[in-house]
Design an enzyme around this catalytic site. Structure first.
Site, PDB file in Angstrom:
ATOM      1  N   SER A   1       0.848  -1.200   0.000  1.00 36.03           N
ATOM      2  CA  SER A   1       0.000   0.000   0.000  1.00 36.03           C
ATOM      3  C   SER A   1       0.880   1.246   0.000  1.00 36.03           C
ATOM      4  CB  SER A   1      -0.929  -0.014   1.218  1.00 36.03           C
ATOM      5  OG  SER A   1      -0.211  -0.292   2.394  1.00 36.03           O
TER       6      SER A   1
ATOM      7  N   GLU B   1       1.028   5.525   0.925  1.00 40.83           N
ATOM      8  CA  GLU B   1       0.408   6.612   1.706  1.00 40.83           C
ATOM      9  C   GLU B   1       0.666   7.972   1.060  1.00 40.83           C
ATOM     10  OE1 GLU B   1       0.656   6.281   5.990  1.00 40.83           O
ATOM     11  OE2 GLU B   1       1.247   8.392   6.097  1.00 40.83           O
TER      12      GLU B   1
ATOM     13  N   THR C   1      -3.388  10.809   4.726  1.00 37.10           N
ATOM     14  CA  THR C   1      -3.232  11.242   6.122  1.00 37.10           C
ATOM     15  C   THR C   1      -4.240  12.331   6.484  1.00 37.10           C
ATOM     16  OG1 THR C   1      -1.594  12.924   5.581  1.00 37.10           O
ATOM     17  CG2 THR C   1      -0.758  10.727   6.105  1.00 37.10           C
TER      18      THR C   1
ATOM     19  N   HIS D   1      -7.180   8.310   6.723  1.00 36.20           N
ATOM     20  CA  HIS D   1      -6.766   8.293   8.124  1.00 36.20           C
ATOM     21  C   HIS D   1      -7.784   9.141   8.879  1.00 36.20           C
ATOM     22  CE1 HIS D   1      -2.229   7.394   7.289  1.00 36.20           C
ATOM     23  NE2 HIS D   1      -3.009   6.825   6.401  1.00 36.20           N
TER      24      HIS D   1
ATOM     25  N   ARG E   1      -4.925   8.059  17.084  1.00 29.18           N
ATOM     26  CA  ARG E   1      -5.120   9.150  18.051  1.00 29.18           C
ATOM     27  C   ARG E   1      -4.766  10.467  17.387  1.00 29.18           C
ATOM     28  NH1 ARG E   1      -0.936  10.686  22.696  1.00 29.18           N
ATOM     29  NH2 ARG E   1       0.088  11.377  20.783  1.00 29.18           N
ATOM     30  N   GLY E   2      -3.744  10.425  16.542  1.00 27.89           N
ATOM     31  CA  GLY E   2      -3.274  11.645  15.887  1.00 27.89           C
ATOM     32  C   GLY E   2      -2.219  12.350  16.714  1.00 27.89           C
ATOM     33  N   ASP E   3      -1.491  13.199  16.025  1.00 29.80           N
ATOM     34  CA  ASP E   3      -0.487  14.019  16.715  1.00 29.80           C
ATOM     35  C   ASP E   3      -1.112  15.321  17.130  1.00 29.80           C
ATOM     36  OD1 ASP E   3       1.818  12.515  16.926  1.00 29.80           O
ATOM     37  OD2 ASP E   3       2.303  12.820  14.803  1.00 29.80           O
TER      38      ASP E   3
ATOM     39  N   HIS F   1       6.491   3.824  20.840  1.00 28.65           N
ATOM     40  CA  HIS F   1       6.002   5.202  20.685  1.00 28.65           C
ATOM     41  C   HIS F   1       6.681   6.104  21.724  1.00 28.65           C
ATOM     42  CE1 HIS F   1       3.150   8.572  21.075  1.00 28.65           C
ATOM     43  NE2 HIS F   1       2.848   8.322  19.820  1.00 28.65           N
TER      44      HIS F   1
ATOM     45  N   PHE G   1      12.634  14.554  11.432  1.00 34.33           N
ATOM     46  CA  PHE G   1      11.357  13.868  11.544  1.00 34.33           C
ATOM     47  C   PHE G   1      11.493  12.612  12.419  1.00 34.33           C
ATOM     48  CE2 PHE G   1       7.749  11.437   9.557  1.00 34.33           C
ATOM     49  CZ  PHE G   1       6.770  12.220  10.133  1.00 34.33           C
TER      50      PHE G   1
ATOM     51  N   HIS H   1       4.052  -1.031   3.565  1.00 29.34           N
ATOM     52  CA  HIS H   1       3.261   0.195   3.376  1.00 29.34           C
ATOM     53  C   HIS H   1       4.262   1.333   3.180  1.00 29.34           C
ATOM     54  CE1 HIS H   1      -0.051   3.085   4.140  1.00 29.34           C
ATOM     55  NE2 HIS H   1       0.832   3.776   4.832  1.00 29.34           N
TER      56      HIS H   1
HETATM   57  P1  FAD Z   1      -2.575   5.542  20.443  1.00 32.02           P
HETATM   58  O1  FAD Z   1      -2.633   4.111  20.041  1.00 32.02           O
HETATM   59  O2  FAD Z   1      -3.764   6.119  21.118  1.00 32.02           O
HETATM   60  O3  FAD Z   1      -1.278   5.717  21.371  1.00 32.02           O
HETATM   61  C1  FAD Z   1      -0.794   6.997  21.736  1.00 32.02           C
HETATM   62  C2  FAD Z   1       0.010   6.902  23.036  1.00 32.02           C
HETATM   63  O4  FAD Z   1      -0.877   6.662  24.132  1.00 32.02           O
HETATM   64  C3  FAD Z   1       1.011   5.776  23.082  1.00 32.02           C
HETATM   65  O5  FAD Z   1       2.109   6.199  23.848  1.00 32.02           O
HETATM   66  C4  FAD Z   1       0.269   4.630  23.770  1.00 32.02           C
HETATM   67  O6  FAD Z   1       1.136   3.761  24.443  1.00 32.02           O
HETATM   68  C5  FAD Z   1      -0.633   5.384  24.733  1.00 32.02           C
HETATM   69  N1  FAD Z   1      -1.961   4.758  24.857  1.00 32.02           N
HETATM   70  C6  FAD Z   1      -2.666   4.156  23.881  1.00 32.02           C
HETATM   71  N2  FAD Z   1      -3.869   3.768  24.324  1.00 32.02           N
HETATM   72  C7  FAD Z   1      -3.937   4.158  25.609  1.00 32.02           C
HETATM   73  C8  FAD Z   1      -4.945   4.076  26.600  1.00 32.02           C
HETATM   74  N3  FAD Z   1      -6.129   3.515  26.321  1.00 32.02           N
HETATM   75  N4  FAD Z   1      -4.693   4.606  27.834  1.00 32.02           N
HETATM   76  C9  FAD Z   1      -3.500   5.187  28.096  1.00 32.02           C
HETATM   77  N5  FAD Z   1      -2.496   5.307  27.187  1.00 32.02           N
HETATM   78  C10 FAD Z   1      -2.713   4.797  25.962  1.00 32.02           C
HETATM   79  N6  FAD Z   1      -0.697  11.380  12.727  1.00 32.02           N
HETATM   80  C11 FAD Z   1      -1.571  12.300  12.246  1.00 32.02           C
HETATM   81  O7  FAD Z   1      -1.772  13.347  12.889  1.00 32.02           O
HETATM   82  N7  FAD Z   1      -2.243  12.093  11.057  1.00 32.02           N
HETATM   83  C12 FAD Z   1      -2.087  10.958  10.347  1.00 32.02           C
HETATM   84  O8  FAD Z   1      -2.714  10.787   9.313  1.00 32.02           O
HETATM   85  C13 FAD Z   1      -1.194   9.951  10.839  1.00 32.02           C
HETATM   86  N8  FAD Z   1      -1.006   8.776  10.187  1.00 32.02           N
HETATM   87  C14 FAD Z   1      -0.212   7.808  10.746  1.00 32.02           C
HETATM   88  C15 FAD Z   1      -0.116   6.552  10.109  1.00 32.02           C
HETATM   89  C16 FAD Z   1       0.674   5.544  10.648  1.00 32.02           C
HETATM   90  C17 FAD Z   1       0.733   4.201   9.953  1.00 32.02           C
HETATM   91  C18 FAD Z   1       1.402   5.781  11.837  1.00 32.02           C
HETATM   92  C19 FAD Z   1       2.284   4.707  12.421  1.00 32.02           C
HETATM   93  C20 FAD Z   1       1.316   7.016  12.473  1.00 32.02           C
HETATM   94  C21 FAD Z   1       0.505   8.026  11.942  1.00 32.02           C
HETATM   95  N9  FAD Z   1       0.354   9.270  12.570  1.00 32.02           N
HETATM   96  C22 FAD Z   1      -0.508  10.215  12.062  1.00 32.02           C
HETATM   97  C23 FAD Z   1       1.081   9.557  13.802  1.00 32.02           C
HETATM   98  C24 FAD Z   1       0.257   9.146  15.033  1.00 32.02           C
HETATM   99  O9  FAD Z   1      -0.952   9.898  15.074  1.00 32.02           O
HETATM  100  C25 FAD Z   1       1.100   9.429  16.259  1.00 32.02           C
HETATM  101  O10 FAD Z   1       2.127   8.499  16.357  1.00 32.02           O
HETATM  102  C26 FAD Z   1       0.320   9.553  17.561  1.00 32.02           C
HETATM  103  O11 FAD Z   1       1.184  10.139  18.524  1.00 32.02           O
HETATM  104  C27 FAD Z   1      -0.184   8.230  18.112  1.00 32.02           C
HETATM  105  O12 FAD Z   1      -1.246   7.741  17.403  1.00 32.02           O
HETATM  106  P2  FAD Z   1      -1.821   6.264  17.711  1.00 32.02           P
HETATM  107  O13 FAD Z   1      -3.007   6.085  16.897  1.00 32.02           O
HETATM  108  O14 FAD Z   1      -0.753   5.264  17.641  1.00 32.02           O
HETATM  109  O15 FAD Z   1      -2.247   6.493  19.255  1.00 32.02           O
END
Ligand code: FAD
Length: 277
Positions: free
Chosen positions: A8, A10, A41, A69, A99-101, A141, A208, A258
């Site tokens: 895939s 992105e 994204t 996303h 979750r997003g950044d 992470h 980055f 990917h």
């Molecule tokens: P989560 O899985 O929610 O994790 C975030 C943090 O919180 C981690 O440290 C985890 O250990 C902790 N955590 C998770 N669940 C819980 C819980 N229930 N309770 C307490 N702590 C918890 N960013 C963007 O803004 N836009 C995008 O389009 C985008 N695309 C991405 C695509 C890929 C394939 C990847 C790998 C990353 C992408 N990112 C994007 C970056 C991503 O949003 C960041 O890495 C963000 O900081 C974490 O997102 P996540 O979905 O992994 O979060």
């Protein structure tokens, strides 16, 4: 494509008319490789939200499988539900739930909804309509306490209904294999597809990688530094290193790749051709 592995590509949403036109060309070139899907994204802060939707709908209209996303960001659940319904009505069948950044400028005060809650929300409101991908972090992470928590939170996303995962990029195949083994031990059995970042410059990739917690091994960084002012040599080195990484991953049983294309076709095509895919 001659096998069942998941490939895939992105994209990010283009921000100017010229970039929209360029993406059409890039999409055409990469589409010729028959990937499983393209993903687009999402800037949860708002800047690219509409751009994401438009790009997804445009690519979807060409017949490609497209995965937007999606993150809660600061949005109310009703807004996210409406967006899900829009994608559903348009015939989109895949999502990458994150979750997003934190958007720059908002700082630490914003309440971020974890990805497992978003996955649960999507399942609650749209049932099994979407294939949901989530993010995984073989090198851990930056905000996670330790590897046990990394696996625990990843499993929560899978238990909430994720179908497969895409990893943050990395340049050390062993980090991926060890992570995969730990997931297996924890009973996680969804495909975990390595995210691949082609290397095309020095300063950008170092900056980055610092932010997202991807380690660039010293020897790779030193080579990149040496070739900083020789772009052709740097790109040739980068393609060679990333091809080697992809070979190891596929030989070691990775379910696919990917590519983070950064809206460019050439770096990904080079690696693809090197791999003889
Ligand atoms: P989560 O899985 O929610 O994790 C975030 C943090 O919180 C981690 O440290 C985890 O250990 C902790 N955590 C998770 N669940 C819980 C819980 N229930 N309770 C307490 N702590 C918890 N960013 C963007 O803004 N836009 C995008 O389009 C985008 N695309 C991405 C695509 C890929 C394939 C990847 C790998 C990353 C992408 N990112 C994007 C970056 C991503 O949003 C960041 O890495 C963000 O900081 C974490 O997102 P996540 O979905 O992994 O979060």
């Amino acid at each position: 494509m001659s096998d069942n592995r998941l490939f895939s590509f992105e994209f990010s949403a283009p921000k100017t008319e010229a970039a929209v036109e360029k993406l059409k060309t890039v999409h055409g070139k990469l589409n010729a490789l028959s990937p499983h899907f393209f993903s687009v994204t999402y800037g949860a802060g708002g800047s690219t939200k509409d751009g994401t939707k438009q790009t997804v709908l445009d690519l979807h209209a060409t017949g490609s499988v497209v995965a937007p996303h999606l993150s809660f960001g600061g949005d109310k659940p009703e807004l996210i539900e409406a967006l899900l319904k829009e994608y559903q009505a348009a015939g989109v069948r895949r999502l990458v739930a994150l979750r997003g950044d934190r958007p720059s400028g908002i700082g630490g005060g914003m309440n971020m909804t974890h990805a497992n809650e978003l996955v649960a929300f999507i399942r609650e409101h749209t049932g099994d309509h979407f294939h949901i991908d989530v993010a995984a972090y073989p090198e851990i992470h930056p905000e996670t306490e330790d590897i046990d928590h990394e696996i625990k939170y990843f499993k929560m996303k899978v238990d909430a209904g994720a179908n497969s995962a895409i990893t943050q990029y990395f340049y050390n195949a062993d980090a991926y294999f060890r992570f995969r083994d730990l997931c297996e031990k924890a009973g996680i059995d969804i495909p975990i597809v390595p995210g691949i970042m082609p290397i095309t410059n020095y300063k950008g990739i170092v900056r980055f990688s610092d932010l997202c917690g991807a380690e660039i091994p010293r020897w790779i960084e030193k080579h990149l530094q040496s070739y900083e002012h020789d772009p052709d040599r740097l790109k040739a080195f980068g393609a060679d290193v990333v091809t080697g990484l992809c070979e190891r991953l596929l030989e070691g049983g990775a379910p696919g790749l990917h590519f983070y294309t950064l809206n460019q076709s050439l770096p990904t095509l080079k690696i693809w051709n090197n791999l003889g895919l």
